[in-house]
Every structure is written in C-alpha cells, then in structure tokens.
Design an enzyme around this catalytic site. Structure first.
Site, PDB file in Angstrom:
ATOM      1  N   CYS A 210       0.830  -1.206   0.000  1.00 42.88           N
ATOM      2  CA  CYS A 210       0.000   0.000   0.000  1.00 42.88           C
ATOM      3  C   CYS A 210       0.866   1.259   0.000  1.00 42.88           C
ATOM      4  CB  CYS A 210      -0.898  -0.027   1.235  1.00 42.88           C
ATOM      5  SG  CYS A 210      -1.831   1.480   1.480  1.00 42.88           S
TER       6      CYS A 210
ATOM      7  N   ASP B 273      11.528 -15.396   2.665  1.00 44.48           N
ATOM      8  CA  ASP B 273      12.960 -15.109   2.468  1.00 44.48           C
ATOM      9  C   ASP B 273      13.807 -15.277   3.741  1.00 44.48           C
ATOM     10  OD1 ASP B 273      12.232 -14.438  -0.096  1.00 44.48           O
ATOM     11  OD2 ASP B 273      11.958 -12.323   0.385  1.00 44.48           O
TER      12      ASP B 273
ATOM     13  N   LYS C 275      31.124 -37.245 -14.780  1.00 50.57           N
ATOM     14  CA  LYS C 275      29.964 -36.636 -14.113  1.00 50.57           C
ATOM     15  C   LYS C 275      29.095 -36.002 -15.194  1.00 50.57           C
ATOM     16  CE  LYS C 275      28.959 -33.654 -10.145  1.00 50.57           C
ATOM     17  NZ  LYS C 275      28.191 -34.571  -9.329  1.00 50.57           N
TER      18      LYS C 275
HETATM   19  P1  ATP Z   1       7.834  -9.227   1.912  1.00 56.92           P
HETATM   20  O1  ATP Z   1       9.129  -9.581   2.623  1.00 56.92           O
HETATM   21  O2  ATP Z   1       6.986 -10.405   1.720  1.00 56.92           O
HETATM   22  O3  ATP Z   1       7.998  -8.409   0.680  1.00 56.92           O
HETATM   23  P2  ATP Z   1       7.327  -6.790   3.331  1.00 56.92           P
HETATM   24  O4  ATP Z   1       6.567  -6.525   4.582  1.00 56.92           O
HETATM   25  O5  ATP Z   1       8.803  -6.516   3.377  1.00 56.92           O
HETATM   26  O6  ATP Z   1       7.018  -8.300   2.936  1.00 56.92           O
HETATM   27  P3  ATP Z   1       6.858  -4.513   1.583  1.00 56.92           P
HETATM   28  O7  ATP Z   1       6.172  -4.461   0.288  1.00 56.92           O
HETATM   29  O8  ATP Z   1       8.272  -4.084   1.661  1.00 56.92           O
HETATM   30  O9  ATP Z   1       6.655  -6.027   2.103  1.00 56.92           O
HETATM   31  O10 ATP Z   1       6.045  -3.614   2.630  1.00 56.92           O
HETATM   32  C1  ATP Z   1       4.644  -3.829   2.829  1.00 56.92           C
HETATM   33  C2  ATP Z   1       3.963  -2.513   3.043  1.00 56.92           C
HETATM   34  O11 ATP Z   1       4.492  -1.870   4.218  1.00 56.92           O
HETATM   35  C3  ATP Z   1       4.168  -1.485   1.942  1.00 56.92           C
HETATM   36  O12 ATP Z   1       3.313  -1.686   0.845  1.00 56.92           O
HETATM   37  C4  ATP Z   1       3.833  -0.186   2.682  1.00 56.92           C
HETATM   38  O13 ATP Z   1       2.439  -0.014   2.798  1.00 56.92           O
HETATM   39  C5  ATP Z   1       4.402  -0.463   4.080  1.00 56.92           C
HETATM   40  N1  ATP Z   1       5.735   0.159   4.185  1.00 56.92           N
HETATM   41  C6  ATP Z   1       6.908  -0.327   3.718  1.00 56.92           C
HETATM   42  N2  ATP Z   1       7.923   0.532   3.972  1.00 56.92           N
HETATM   43  C7  ATP Z   1       7.365   1.597   4.596  1.00 56.92           C
HETATM   44  C8  ATP Z   1       7.872   2.835   5.108  1.00 56.92           C
HETATM   45  N3  ATP Z   1       9.180   3.154   5.043  1.00 56.92           N
HETATM   46  N4  ATP Z   1       6.995   3.686   5.680  1.00 56.92           N
HETATM   47  C9  ATP Z   1       5.684   3.378   5.787  1.00 56.92           C
HETATM   48  N5  ATP Z   1       5.147   2.236   5.316  1.00 56.92           N
HETATM   49  C10 ATP Z   1       5.972   1.356   4.729  1.00 56.92           C
END
Ligand code: ATP
Length: 326
Positions: free
Chosen positions: A76, A131, A217
C-alpha cells in the site's frame, strides 16, 4: 497495568504459507485472554479504507492447513504518507482498538514502527516471509514451507536431469538473500549454487562442468537465487562457455503457495500467541521472534537490520554443499 480490551490483526506485504495459522493463533489466544479481535482485510490498504471484520472463534476454523491468508494481504503506497497513516489510525481509534498484530516482513515492520510512534498504537510484529531475512528470529513463518516446495521441484527435476544427462539451472525466490537457494542446494544435492554473500564465479563453474564431464559426471543441477541472475541468463552463459546443452526453469510463485509444513504451523501458532501476550503486557514497537526455541521480543527497528549470523551460516552451508557435490 491497564487492560487491553480490543486489538486488530492484519497481513501485509507478500503472503507466506503459515500466515493463516498465525491469524488463527492471534484470534483464539486473544479471545482466550478476553480481548476482542478485529481482522483487517488487505493489510494497510484495508486499514486506510476501513475494511475491518470482527473475528470470532469460528472465523478461523479450518484454516491452519491452508496457504495464503484469509485476511488477504497487500502492498500500500498511501500508507507510506502521513495522511494515509492518519486515516489508518483514525479507523483504529474510532473502534477503541488499542493494539495491533502485524504479520509481514521488513517493509511492513517499517510502516508499523512509524504508525506506533506517530499515533501511540501498540504494535507487535510477527515475522512472515519466505525469504527468512528478518533479524531477531531464527526462522520466519513461511520459509520452511518455501524450501520444502522448492526442494520437491528439484527432486523431480533431478529425475529428468539424470535420465537425460543434462545441465539444469533452477531459479528460486529469495530476493537479495540466499536463504532458499542454499537450503535447496544442500538438501537437493545441487552441484552449484549462485547466491549473494558467497563467491560465485561462472567461469570457474564452467571449468568444473568441463572437468566433471571428463571424469564421467554427466548431470548437473545449478540453483540460482533470483537476486543474483535469471535462470535464462545463466543457462545462456553456460551454453556459450561450454558448448553443452543446458535447460533452465524459474520456480516462481509456486514457492509462496501450498499447505504450510508442520514446522511453519507450529512456529505460527507459537508466535501468534506470543504476540498477543506481548501486547496484553503493554509492549509495543517490537517484533516477536523465535530464537533457540524461545519466543523473544526485539525492537521493530532491529528486525530490518542485516543479520550477520544468518550470512555466516549461509556461507558455511554453501561451503558444505560444494564439498559434498563433487
Ligand atoms: P515481503 O518480505 O513479503 O515483501 P514486506 O513486509 O517486506 O514483505 P513490503 O512491500 O516491503 O513487504 O512492505 C509492505 C507494506 O508496508 C508497503 O506496501 C507499505 O504499505 C508499508 N511500508 C513499507 N515501507 C514503509 C515505510 N518506510 N513507511 C511506511 N510504510 C511502509
């Protein structure tokens, strides 16, 4: 300490097998403690768009064995803005929701940290990502299932590789980390692994293939982590440098789906309950992880730091794979 009466739970970022088991645990453990629970649909997007559902014991029936997440998950953009987070906080506060469990990865925890600091919501993170790149937990929910899914595919590829005397390049997920590639490589008896944090060298690998062929191999499996190169690129390089026929496959999103392993279900059940326990005790801005079989809290800010121990272990497993694959 003031009793917490109401919490929310959401899934954010990429889905991971075991998220459902964690949602079930959060809901049922909270209800056991007399805390009401709201599920937020589609992660931070649903938080902003006011997409909440009240959860009951029965809302989480028959999901422990299912991949994906019944709450759905999302990335998002709006949540990265203060205005977006203000709407999210408003929707929580109008329901008197004082705490929230966030199931996700590093990005989700960064967002959670900011929301907790800006608006005083008590937030506990639970590491859910295939991951396994989160510091503060030996394993994250979903990574064991992903490795087993990829390993199953490698075993099947090995059948054809040995029958057809082929060189096969298999690309697995893992972004900038080599967690999946190294486990799948070691567990699947791969001849080589191309991963970050280790010295990989295509020329040396091609020399090994040529020398190996001379010594009899005849089949090779090379596992490549998506953060390093694509399977197709490696296939073409090896073909150019050796002249041998090479095939490649990218396993892709099948590694994110499927029924979670027993390990992931148990981890999710323990961490979900521990997250609720942590909020009930007044904790916030922390992640609950499993270290040496004990649930431990670490600051959310620490969770996204690079984990030196994990890199050291990857290097050790890589070395072992190379020795055992001769
Ligand atoms: P995965 O490891 O599966 O990708 P993740 O939690 O690291 O999971 P991201 O897409 O990096 O996935 O982050 C998910 C959501 O968290 C983003 O779409 C955003 O809404 C929110 N988010 C990420 N970084 C920030 C930030 N620096 N500030 C505010 N919201 C953030």
């Amino acid at each position: 300490m003031k009793k917490i009466n109401r919490i929310a739970v959401l899934c954010s970022g990429g889905d991971a097998p075991g998220m459902n088991a964690a949602v079930r645990s959060v809901v049922r453990y909270a209800l056991y403690l007399g805390i009401e629970v709201y599920g937020v649909l589609r992660g931070y997007q649903g938080l902003i768009e006011d997409d909440f559902v009240k959860m009951s014991l029965r809302s989480v029936s028959n999901i422990i064995n299912r991949g994906g997440t019944i709450l759905k998950t999302a990335r998002c953009k709006e949540f990265t803005t203060k205005a977006g987070r203000k709407k999210a906080a408003y929707n929580l506060k109008k329901r008197d929701i004082e705490g929230m469990v966030v199931l996700g990865g590093n990005g989700s925890f960064k967002g959670a940290q900011i929301l907790a600091s800006e608006f005083g919501i008590k937030i506990i993170g639970v590491p859910c990502t295939i991951d396994n790149d989160i510091t503060g937990s030996d394993m994250s929910i979903g990574s064991d299932t992903a490795v087993n899914t990829a390993l199953d595919a490698i075993d099947k590829i090995r059948d054809t590789v040995t029958s057809m005397e082929r060189i096969y390049v298999v690309e697995v997920m893992g972004r900038k980390e080599g967690y999946i590639a190294i486990r799948v490589g070691l567990g699947g008896g791969a001849e080589d692994i191309l991963v970050p944090h280790t010295e990989y060298d295509i020329e040396r690998m091609c020399d090994d293939i040529k020398k190996g062929r001379k010594k009899g191999k005849i089949s090779w499996i090379i596992v490549v982590s998506e953060g390093v190169a694509t399977a197709k690129d490696v296939e073409e390089l090896i073909h150019e440098m050796t002249g041998y026929e090479v095939r490649s496959v990218t396993l892709g999103h099948i590694q994110r789906g499927g029924s979670p392993t027993a390990y992931d279900r148990i981890l999710a059940s323990r961490l979900g309950a521990a997250a609720v326990e942590a909020i009930a005790r007044g904790n916030s801005n922390k992640m609950v992880g499993m270290c040496a079989n004990k649930a431990v809290l670490t600051p959310l800010s620490y969770a996204s730091k690079h984990c030196k121990e994990k890199v050291a272990l990857d290097k050790e497993l890589y070395r072992l794979t190379k020795i055992l694959s001769t």
